[in-house]
Design a protein around this motif. Structure first.
Motif, PDB file in Angstrom:
ATOM      1  N   SER A   1      44.949  37.536  43.582  1.00  0.00           N
ATOM      2  CA  SER A   1      45.400  36.683  42.471  1.00  0.00           C
ATOM      3  C   SER A   1      44.947  37.331  41.167  1.00  0.00           C
ATOM      4  O   SER A   1      44.340  38.408  41.182  1.00  0.00           O
ATOM      5  CB  SER A   1      44.806  35.291  42.626  1.00  0.00           C
ATOM      6  OG  SER A   1      43.404  35.423  42.743  1.00  0.00           O
TER       7      SER A   1
ATOM      8  N   GLY B   1      35.709  34.496  44.616  1.00  0.00           N
ATOM      9  CA  GLY B   1      36.931  33.706  44.472  1.00  0.00           C
ATOM     10  C   GLY B   1      36.725  32.224  44.752  1.00  0.00           C
ATOM     11  O   GLY B   1      37.568  31.392  44.405  1.00  0.00           O
TER      12      GLY B   1
ATOM     13  N   CYS C   1      41.034  37.598  40.667  1.00  0.00           N
ATOM     14  CA  CYS C   1      40.256  38.417  41.611  1.00  0.00           C
ATOM     15  C   CYS C   1      40.235  39.891  41.237  1.00  0.00           C
ATOM     16  O   CYS C   1      39.445  40.653  41.781  1.00  0.00           O
ATOM     17  CB  CYS C   1      40.750  38.228  43.033  1.00  0.00           C
ATOM     18  SG  CYS C   1      42.309  38.970  43.363  1.00  0.00           S
TER      19      CYS C   1
ATOM     20  N   ARG D   1      34.464  43.549  54.132  1.00  0.00           N
ATOM     21  CA  ARG D   1      34.371  43.662  52.679  1.00  0.00           C
ATOM     22  C   ARG D   1      32.936  43.863  52.176  1.00  0.00           C
ATOM     23  O   ARG D   1      32.717  44.033  50.976  1.00  0.00           O
ATOM     24  CB  ARG D   1      35.010  42.423  52.019  1.00  0.00           C
ATOM     25  CG  ARG D   1      36.495  42.276  52.386  1.00  0.00           C
ATOM     26  CD  ARG D   1      37.225  41.383  51.420  1.00  0.00           C
ATOM     27  NE  ARG D   1      37.082  41.862  50.057  1.00  0.00           N
ATOM     28  CZ  ARG D   1      37.440  41.183  48.987  1.00  0.00           C
ATOM     29  NH1 ARG D   1      37.975  39.992  49.127  1.00  0.00           N
ATOM     30  NH2 ARG D   1      37.272  41.675  47.783  1.00  0.00           N
TER      31      ARG D   1
ATOM     32  N   LEU E   1      42.580  30.527  51.170  1.00  0.00           N
ATOM     33  CA  LEU E   1      41.493  31.508  51.169  1.00  0.00           C
ATOM     34  C   LEU E   1      40.289  31.038  50.362  1.00  0.00           C
ATOM     35  O   LEU E   1      39.175  30.949  50.877  1.00  0.00           O
ATOM     36  CB  LEU E   1      42.060  32.835  50.633  1.00  0.00           C
ATOM     37  CG  LEU E   1      41.133  34.022  50.561  1.00  0.00           C
ATOM     38  CD1 LEU E   1      40.534  34.336  51.930  1.00  0.00           C
ATOM     39  CD2 LEU E   1      41.878  35.239  50.022  1.00  0.00           C
ATOM     40  N   HIS E   2      40.515  30.761  49.078  1.00  0.00           N
ATOM     41  CA  HIS E   2      39.411  30.458  48.159  1.00  0.00           C
ATOM     42  C   HIS E   2      39.763  29.257  47.274  1.00  0.00           C
ATOM     43  O   HIS E   2      40.945  29.000  47.026  1.00  0.00           O
ATOM     44  CB  HIS E   2      39.179  31.632  47.202  1.00  0.00           C
ATOM     45  CG  HIS E   2      38.712  32.900  47.830  1.00  0.00           C
ATOM     46  ND1 HIS E   2      39.299  34.114  47.563  1.00  0.00           N
ATOM     47  CD2 HIS E   2      37.704  33.151  48.697  1.00  0.00           C
ATOM     48  CE1 HIS E   2      38.665  35.067  48.240  1.00  0.00           C
ATOM     49  NE2 HIS E   2      37.701  34.512  48.940  1.00  0.00           N
TER      50      HIS E   2
ATOM     51  N   ARG F   1      35.033  31.901  53.840  1.00  0.00           N
ATOM     52  CA  ARG F   1      34.304  33.038  53.262  1.00  0.00           C
ATOM     53  C   ARG F   1      32.961  32.663  52.619  1.00  0.00           C
ATOM     54  O   ARG F   1      32.111  33.524  52.423  1.00  0.00           O
ATOM     55  CB  ARG F   1      35.177  33.727  52.203  1.00  0.00           C
ATOM     56  CG  ARG F   1      36.521  34.245  52.713  1.00  0.00           C
ATOM     57  CD  ARG F   1      36.360  35.465  53.589  1.00  0.00           C
ATOM     58  NE  ARG F   1      37.642  35.933  54.085  1.00  0.00           N
ATOM     59  CZ  ARG F   1      38.437  36.781  53.436  1.00  0.00           C
ATOM     60  NH1 ARG F   1      38.076  37.251  52.263  1.00  0.00           N
ATOM     61  NH2 ARG F   1      39.586  37.158  53.961  1.00  0.00           N
TER      62      ARG F   1
ATOM     63  N   PHE G   1      39.746  43.801  44.666  1.00  0.00           N
ATOM     64  CA  PHE G   1      39.475  42.379  44.405  1.00  0.00           C
ATOM     65  C   PHE G   1      37.997  42.187  44.055  1.00  0.00           C
ATOM     66  O   PHE G   1      37.234  41.512  44.748  1.00  0.00           O
ATOM     67  CB  PHE G   1      39.907  41.550  45.613  1.00  0.00           C
ATOM     68  CG  PHE G   1      41.319  41.870  46.044  1.00  0.00           C
ATOM     69  CD1 PHE G   1      42.356  41.808  45.126  1.00  0.00           C
ATOM     70  CD2 PHE G   1      41.613  42.268  47.332  1.00  0.00           C
ATOM     71  CE1 PHE G   1      43.663  42.136  45.493  1.00  0.00           C
ATOM     72  CE2 PHE G   1      42.911  42.588  47.713  1.00  0.00           C
ATOM     73  CZ  PHE G   1      43.942  42.533  46.782  1.00  0.00           C
TER      74      PHE G   1
ATOM     75  N   LEU H   1      43.080  42.620  54.206  1.00  0.00           N
ATOM     76  CA  LEU H   1      43.071  41.349  54.953  1.00  0.00           C
ATOM     77  C   LEU H   1      44.221  40.472  54.473  1.00  0.00           C
ATOM     78  O   LEU H   1      44.564  40.488  53.281  1.00  0.00           O
ATOM     79  CB  LEU H   1      41.747  40.611  54.719  1.00  0.00           C
ATOM     80  CG  LEU H   1      40.486  41.326  55.187  1.00  0.00           C
ATOM     81  CD1 LEU H   1      39.249  40.581  54.680  1.00  0.00           C
ATOM     82  CD2 LEU H   1      40.465  41.415  56.712  1.00  0.00           C
TER      83      LEU H   1
ATOM     84  N   GLU I   1      36.370  40.547  41.953  1.00  0.00           N
ATOM     85  CA  GLU I   1      35.810  39.219  41.664  1.00  0.00           C
ATOM     86  C   GLU I   1      34.943  38.712  42.812  1.00  0.00           C
ATOM     87  O   GLU I   1      33.962  37.992  42.596  1.00  0.00           O
ATOM     88  CB  GLU I   1      36.945  38.220  41.436  1.00  0.00           C
ATOM     89  CG  GLU I   1      36.464  36.780  41.380  1.00  0.00           C
ATOM     90  CD  GLU I   1      37.601  35.780  41.244  1.00  0.00           C
ATOM     91  OE1 GLU I   1      37.643  35.118  40.212  1.00  0.00           O
ATOM     92  OE2 GLU I   1      38.452  35.684  42.153  1.00  0.00           O
ATOM     93  N   ASP I   2      35.317  39.091  44.042  1.00  0.00           N
ATOM     94  CA  ASP I   2      34.607  38.549  45.197  1.00  0.00           C
ATOM     95  C   ASP I   2      33.200  39.129  45.362  1.00  0.00           C
ATOM     96  O   ASP I   2      32.388  38.592  46.106  1.00  0.00           O
ATOM     97  CB  ASP I   2      35.433  38.789  46.469  1.00  0.00           C
ATOM     98  CG  ASP I   2      36.716  37.977  46.426  1.00  0.00           C
ATOM     99  OD1 ASP I   2      36.664  36.833  45.939  1.00  0.00           O
ATOM    100  OD2 ASP I   2      37.769  38.496  46.843  1.00  0.00           O
TER     101      ASP I   2
ATOM    102  N   ASP J   1      40.324  46.298  50.590  1.00  0.00           N
ATOM    103  CA  ASP J   1      40.358  45.135  49.688  1.00  0.00           C
ATOM    104  C   ASP J   1      39.523  45.346  48.421  1.00  0.00           C
ATOM    105  O   ASP J   1      39.279  44.378  47.684  1.00  0.00           O
ATOM    106  CB  ASP J   1      39.858  43.891  50.440  1.00  0.00           C
ATOM    107  CG  ASP J   1      40.907  43.365  51.414  1.00  0.00           C
ATOM    108  OD1 ASP J   1      41.978  42.949  50.950  1.00  0.00           O
ATOM    109  OD2 ASP J   1      40.662  43.396  52.644  1.00  0.00           O
TER     110      ASP J   1
ATOM    111  N   VAL K   1      48.806  40.386  49.705  1.00  0.00           N
ATOM    112  CA  VAL K   1      47.552  40.406  50.483  1.00  0.00           C
ATOM    113  C   VAL K   1      46.550  39.421  49.864  1.00  0.00           C
ATOM    114  O   VAL K   1      45.348  39.639  49.856  1.00  0.00           O
ATOM    115  CB  VAL K   1      46.971  41.835  50.590  1.00  0.00           C
ATOM    116  CG1 VAL K   1      47.808  42.677  51.543  1.00  0.00           C
ATOM    117  CG2 VAL K   1      46.879  42.522  49.227  1.00  0.00           C
ATOM    118  N   ASP K   2      47.119  38.342  49.315  1.00  0.00           N
ATOM    119  CA  ASP K   2      46.347  37.205  48.807  1.00  0.00           C
ATOM    120  C   ASP K   2      45.524  37.514  47.558  1.00  0.00           C
ATOM    121  O   ASP K   2      44.562  36.800  47.251  1.00  0.00           O
ATOM    122  CB  ASP K   2      45.442  36.616  49.902  1.00  0.00           C
ATOM    123  CG  ASP K   2      46.244  36.277  51.141  1.00  0.00           C
ATOM    124  OD1 ASP K   2      47.292  35.627  51.009  1.00  0.00           O
ATOM    125  OD2 ASP K   2      45.850  36.707  52.250  1.00  0.00           O
TER     126      ASP K   2
HETATM  127  C1  CIR Z   1      40.949  39.116  51.207  1.00  0.00           C
HETATM  128  O1  CIR Z   1      41.501  38.469  52.087  1.00  0.00           O
HETATM  129  O2  CIR Z   1      39.737  39.144  51.100  1.00  0.00           O
HETATM  130  C2  CIR Z   1      41.790  39.922  50.235  1.00  0.00           C
HETATM  131  N1  CIR Z   1      42.947  40.408  50.914  1.00  0.00           N
HETATM  132  C3  CIR Z   1      42.199  39.083  49.048  1.00  0.00           C
HETATM  133  C4  CIR Z   1      41.036  38.665  48.206  1.00  0.00           C
HETATM  134  C5  CIR Z   1      41.448  37.896  47.003  1.00  0.00           C
HETATM  135  N2  CIR Z   1      40.319  37.487  46.266  1.00  0.00           N
HETATM  136  C6  CIR Z   1      40.339  36.512  45.366  1.00  0.00           C
HETATM  137  O3  CIR Z   1      41.349  35.882  45.142  1.00  0.00           O
HETATM  138  N3  CIR Z   1      39.206  36.246  44.736  1.00  0.00           N
END
Ligand code: CIR
Length: 271
Positions: free
Chosen positions: A263, A125, A266, A93, A168-169, A141, A71, A25, A73-74, A68, A260-261
């Motif tokens: 960090s 996140g 994450c 996800r 995003l977060h 999210r 990542f 994403l 952490e999410d 994804d 792809v965002d």
């Molecule tokens: C997303 O959009 O879900 C992933 N491409 C990136 C998630 C990054 N997560 C985070 O920083 N906690």
């Protein structure tokens, strides 16, 4: 009994599937394609930095059908021996959580609460734990029902929600750099979030303003600050270097997954 802030013994991480290149994403309208081999090298450097700080690494294999999945952490919020396994905000996800739940419960012996309510969503996140209280970004999210379940799962801590209109977060631009010190990006959304935190939180924090929002995502692990690399964020890296923080620092690369965002925070679940 609460552990000292930022003390961890184990990190759960997850390998990078090839599918991250085309299918992860993204927030941007135009995709900047991840170089998967470079991303794996950077990920290895990140994992080694955690190992060097004394953490045992539990690495789940990446899954091609879950682009994804690195990542992690999410997928969960872990605090004082309890893990809240989330219901990620984006439907693509949701499948990531099963392997993460299994490892937290069966291999690491944590007490697991699973967010199963249909209306609740949360990405880790958006969850900022200061050691004294939680802040939860209400973003695309993460919603109020998710924040309520977090509050029920961790009743010893207050939970304050912070609206996130862009980005995003919450932790994309606001994290803990050290005990009672928040790193906050200088961009308008980051500063708005910080004003909310300052006005509505139960505790006081010092602020470290970071020129680039993306570089305000740093980690405080076993007494060391892990932060952005100087070649990716020269101004921000200098801010970390020259700030009078009494802790050692280590720079960690994150150029590829940032496309792809992704960090720094994450990429691991710290226990
Ligand atoms: C997303 O959009 O879900 C992933 N491409 C990136 C998630 C990054 N997560 C985070 O920083 N906690």
């Amino acid at each position: 009994m609460a552990a000292a802030f930022g003390r961890y013994h184990t990190a759960v991480v997850r390998g990078i599937p090839d599918s991250v290149r085309y299918d992860a994403l993204i927030q941007a309208e135009q995709r900047d394609y991840v170089d998967v081999e470079k991303a794996r090298q950077e990920h290895a450097a990140y994992v080694q930095a955690l190992r060097d700080l004394g953490l045992k690494i539990v690495e789940l294999p990446g899954a091609e059908d879950l682009p994804d999945c690195p990542f992690v952490e999410d997928c969960a919020v872990v605090c004082n021996g309890t893990a809240l396994v989330t219901r990620p905000g984006h439907s693509s996800r949701r499948g990531e959580v099963h392997a993460v739940k299994k490892v937290l419960e069966e291999d690491l012996g944590l007490e697991v609460v699973h967010m199963v309510e249909d209306e609740a969503t949360m990405d880790g996140g958006d969850v900022l734990f200061t050691g004294k209280e939680f802040f939860v970004g209400l973003s695309n999210r993460t919603n109020e029902a998710g924040a309520r379940i977090l509050a029920e799962t961790f009743p010893d801590y207050s939970v304050t929600t912070v609206p996130i209109a862009r980005g995003l977060h919450l932790k994309c631009f606001c994290t803990m750099a050290a005990p009672d010190v928040m790193a906050v990006g200088e961009g308008p959304e980051a500063q708005r979030a910080w004003q909310e935190i300052r006005a509505r939180g139960d505790h006081k924090y010092a602020v470290l303003n970071i020129p680039d929002d993306g570089a305000a995502n740093c980690m405080f692990v076993n007494g060391t600050i892990m932060h952005c690399a100087a070649d990716e964020f020269p101004k921000s890296a200098k801010t970390f270097t020259s700030a009078r923080l009494e802790y050692p620092r280590v720079q960690v690369p994150n150029k590829e997954l940032a496309k792809v965002d992704g960090s720094l925070t994450c990429l691991s679940l710290l226990i």
